[in-house]
Design a protein around this motif. Sequence first.
Motif, PDB file in Angstrom:
ATOM      1  N   MET A   1       0.826  -1.185   0.000  1.00 45.99           N
ATOM      2  CA  MET A   1       0.000   0.000   0.000  1.00 45.99           C
ATOM      3  C   MET A   1       0.875   1.254   0.000  1.00 45.99           C
ATOM      4  O   MET A   1       1.921   1.280   0.638  1.00 45.99           O
ATOM      5  N   GLY A   2       0.409   2.298  -0.696  1.00 37.88           N
ATOM      6  CA  GLY A   2       1.117   3.564  -0.672  1.00 37.88           C
ATOM      7  C   GLY A   2       2.199   3.706  -1.710  1.00 37.88           C
ATOM      8  O   GLY A   2       2.837   4.759  -1.807  1.00 37.88           O
ATOM      9  N   ASP A   3       2.428   2.646  -2.517  1.00 35.78           N
ATOM     10  CA  ASP A   3       3.498   2.695  -3.516  1.00 35.78           C
ATOM     11  C   ASP A   3       3.266   3.757  -4.568  1.00 35.78           C
ATOM     12  O   ASP A   3       4.200   4.202  -5.234  1.00 35.78           O
ATOM     13  N   LEU A   4       2.020   4.161  -4.761  1.00 32.87           N
ATOM     14  CA  LEU A   4       1.691   5.128  -5.806  1.00 32.87           C
ATOM     15  C   LEU A   4       1.345   6.497  -5.233  1.00 32.87           C
ATOM     16  O   LEU A   4       0.778   7.336  -5.945  1.00 32.87           O
ATOM     17  N   LYS A   5       1.685   6.735  -4.007  1.00 35.00           N
ATOM     18  CA  LYS A   5       1.392   8.017  -3.393  1.00 35.00           C
ATOM     19  C   LYS A   5       2.062   9.140  -4.178  1.00 35.00           C
ATOM     20  O   LYS A   5       3.238   9.047  -4.549  1.00 35.00           O
ATOM     21  N   GLY A   6       1.293  10.192  -4.474  1.00 36.30           N
ATOM     22  CA  GLY A   6       1.818  11.301  -5.250  1.00 36.30           C
ATOM     23  C   GLY A   6       1.677  11.133  -6.741  1.00 36.30           C
ATOM     24  O   GLY A   6       2.008  12.044  -7.506  1.00 36.30           O
ATOM     25  N   LYS A   7       1.172   9.972  -7.181  1.00 34.03           N
ATOM     26  CA  LYS A   7       0.977   9.707  -8.607  1.00 34.03           C
ATOM     27  C   LYS A   7      -0.464  10.027  -9.010  1.00 34.03           C
ATOM     28  O   LYS A   7      -1.386   9.961  -8.199  1.00 34.03           O
ATOM     29  N   THR A   8      -0.630  10.358 -10.285  1.00 41.05           N
ATOM     30  CA  THR A   8      -1.958  10.583 -10.843  1.00 41.05           C
ATOM     31  C   THR A   8      -2.214   9.549 -11.926  1.00 41.05           C
ATOM     32  O   THR A   8      -1.354   9.305 -12.771  1.00 41.05           O
ATOM     33  N   ALA A   9      -3.392   8.935 -11.878  1.00 46.58           N
ATOM     34  CA  ALA A   9      -3.751   7.889 -12.840  1.00 46.58           C
ATOM     35  C   ALA A   9      -5.059   8.233 -13.531  1.00 46.58           C
ATOM     36  O   ALA A   9      -5.944   8.843 -12.944  1.00 46.58           O
ATOM     37  N   LEU A  10      -5.153   7.814 -14.782  1.00 46.86           N
ATOM     38  CA  LEU A  10      -6.392   7.925 -15.560  1.00 46.86           C
ATOM     39  C   LEU A  10      -6.751   6.535 -16.058  1.00 46.86           C
ATOM     40  O   LEU A  10      -5.940   5.890 -16.740  1.00 46.86           O
ATOM     41  N   VAL A  11      -7.950   6.074 -15.712  1.00 43.81           N
ATOM     42  CA  VAL A  11      -8.416   4.755 -16.137  1.00 43.81           C
ATOM     43  C   VAL A  11      -9.670   4.954 -16.976  1.00 43.81           C
ATOM     44  O   VAL A  11     -10.701   5.383 -16.468  1.00 43.81           O
ATOM     45  N   THR A  12      -9.584   4.656 -18.271  1.00 43.97           N
ATOM     46  CA  THR A  12     -10.767   4.821 -19.111  1.00 43.97           C
ATOM     47  C   THR A  12     -11.746   3.677 -18.869  1.00 43.97           C
ATOM     48  O   THR A  12     -11.353   2.559 -18.549  1.00 43.97           O
ATOM     49  N   GLY A  13     -13.029   3.984 -18.999  1.00 42.31           N
ATOM     50  CA  GLY A  13     -14.049   2.958 -18.797  1.00 42.31           C
ATOM     51  C   GLY A  13     -14.021   2.362 -17.415  1.00 42.31           C
ATOM     52  O   GLY A  13     -14.130   1.145 -17.248  1.00 42.31           O
ATOM     53  N   SER A  14     -13.895   3.223 -16.392  1.00 43.76           N
ATOM     54  CA  SER A  14     -13.724   2.693 -15.039  1.00 43.76           C
ATOM     55  C   SER A  14     -14.955   2.871 -14.160  1.00 43.76           C
ATOM     56  O   SER A  14     -14.862   2.833 -12.934  1.00 43.76           O
ATOM     57  N   ALA A  87      -4.544  19.755  -7.859  1.00 37.71           N
ATOM     58  CA  ALA A  87      -3.452  18.811  -8.123  1.00 37.71           C
ATOM     59  C   ALA A  87      -2.500  19.360  -9.172  1.00 37.71           C
ATOM     60  O   ALA A  87      -2.876  20.192 -10.003  1.00 37.71           O
ATOM     61  N   GLU A  88      -1.285  18.905  -9.125  1.00 44.42           N
ATOM     62  CA  GLU A  88      -0.298  19.310 -10.115  1.00 44.42           C
ATOM     63  C   GLU A  88      -0.707  18.805 -11.490  1.00 44.42           C
ATOM     64  O   GLU A  88      -1.213  17.680 -11.620  1.00 44.42           O
ATOM     65  N   PRO A  89      -0.514  19.615 -12.543  1.00 45.66           N
ATOM     66  CA  PRO A  89      -0.815  19.113 -13.885  1.00 45.66           C
ATOM     67  C   PRO A  89       0.089  17.941 -14.231  1.00 45.66           C
ATOM     68  O   PRO A  89       1.199  17.838 -13.721  1.00 45.66           O
ATOM     69  N   GLY A  90      -0.403  17.076 -15.095  1.00 44.19           N
ATOM     70  CA  GLY A  90       0.407  15.942 -15.522  1.00 44.19           C
ATOM     71  C   GLY A  90      -0.237  14.615 -15.180  1.00 44.19           C
ATOM     72  O   GLY A  90      -1.253  14.549 -14.493  1.00 44.19           O
ATOM     73  N   LEU A  91       0.383  13.567 -15.681  1.00 46.30           N
ATOM     74  CA  LEU A  91      -0.159  12.211 -15.555  1.00 46.30           C
ATOM     75  C   LEU A  91       0.992  11.227 -15.402  1.00 46.30           C
ATOM     76  O   LEU A  91       2.034  11.380 -16.044  1.00 46.30           O
ATOM     77  N   ASP A  92       0.795  10.239 -14.552  1.00 41.75           N
ATOM     78  CA  ASP A  92       1.819   9.217 -14.342  1.00 41.75           C
ATOM     79  C   ASP A  92       1.417   7.852 -14.877  1.00 41.75           C
ATOM     80  O   ASP A  92       2.269   7.087 -15.332  1.00 41.75           O
ATOM     81  N   ILE A  93       0.116   7.532 -14.801  1.00 36.72           N
ATOM     82  CA  ILE A  93      -0.359   6.197 -15.166  1.00 36.72           C
ATOM     83  C   ILE A  93      -1.589   6.337 -16.049  1.00 36.72           C
ATOM     84  O   ILE A  93      -2.581   6.953 -15.650  1.00 36.72           O
ATOM     85  N   LEU A  94      -1.515   5.775 -17.240  1.00 35.71           N
ATOM     86  CA  LEU A  94      -2.655   5.767 -18.154  1.00 35.71           C
ATOM     87  C   LEU A  94      -3.062   4.326 -18.409  1.00 35.71           C
ATOM     88  O   LEU A  94      -2.256   3.516 -18.870  1.00 35.71           O
ATOM     89  N   VAL A  95      -4.316   4.011 -18.099  1.00 34.92           N
ATOM     90  CA  VAL A  95      -4.846   2.671 -18.339  1.00 34.92           C
ATOM     91  C   VAL A  95      -5.952   2.765 -19.382  1.00 34.92           C
ATOM     92  O   VAL A  95      -6.998   3.374 -19.139  1.00 34.92           O
ATOM     93  N   ASN A  96      -5.714   2.186 -20.545  1.00 30.82           N
ATOM     94  CA  ASN A  96      -6.715   2.139 -21.612  1.00 30.82           C
ATOM     95  C   ASN A  96      -7.550   0.882 -21.441  1.00 30.82           C
ATOM     96  O   ASN A  96      -7.176  -0.197 -21.899  1.00 30.82           O
ATOM     97  N   ASN A  97      -8.683   1.046 -20.767  1.00 30.10           N
ATOM     98  CA  ASN A  97      -9.542  -0.093 -20.468  1.00 30.10           C
ATOM     99  C   ASN A  97     -10.852  -0.069 -21.250  1.00 30.10           C
ATOM    100  O   ASN A  97     -11.414  -1.121 -21.553  1.00 30.10           O
TER     101      ASN A  97
END
Length: 254
Positions: A1-14, A87-97
């Motif tokens: 848990m917490g490994d992605l703290k501070g990261k921003t993710a976008l998950v399509t179709g979620s 939140a800060e602009p930008g993206l770290d994780i993109l999931v095309n679902n």
Amino acid sequence: MGDLKGKTALVTGSSRGIGRGIAQRLADDGALVAVHYGTNEKAAKETAESIAGAGGQAFTIGAELGVPGDAEALFAAFDAELAAHGAEPGLDILVNNAATRFSGRIDTATEEEFDRTIAVNVKAPFFIIQHGLRRIRDGGRIINISSAVTSTAHPSSIAYSVSKGGLDTLTLTLAKDLGERGITVNTIAPGWVETHVTAARTATPEGRAALAAYSVFNRIGRPADIADVAAFLASDDSRWITGQRIDVTGGSML
């Protein structure tokens, strides 16, 4: 848990199904998650509320995929919501679902169904990635959700199979292109998973048994089975893995 703290993710179709499971898991691991929906705003809000209820952070964004300007609309909503949440602009994780599926063999598939399948399942991820790369930070993660249909023959879903094959190739090619930025690109290929998509087939004991029999574990997959792999690929633990198609089918069709 917490490994992605501070990261921003976008998950399509979620809003539901596998996408919801992935969004919830990434949020559990500390990411701020953009929960995307095409039409089902209510379900998306339920996903975001469940994340907040578990102590995570999420916001919803709506954009229909498979139509002209979809990637632009998606990221306009994403950028606006990021700013609204401070939140800060930008993206770290993109999931095309996000995906659509039409059943039909080659002799019954219509041109309209084929075009719609390609537009949502291949063209949309292509241009979402194109626009996303202006925001994805170096060392980021792109995860494409494919399907078992690209490793076994499913004539009754030929258009869907072709579209997911295209997504697999997109993953392979992008992985080489984006390596210099430290961005990994990988595909997850689920088998049968218990979601709203399979609800009709799992409504009877016979239907459930038939789908469970595909796996060596004799059960149907769960969204968490896929989400846990997505969380690994989103984490730093997967830093030396790219351009791969990860079979997450429970040993189906071995």
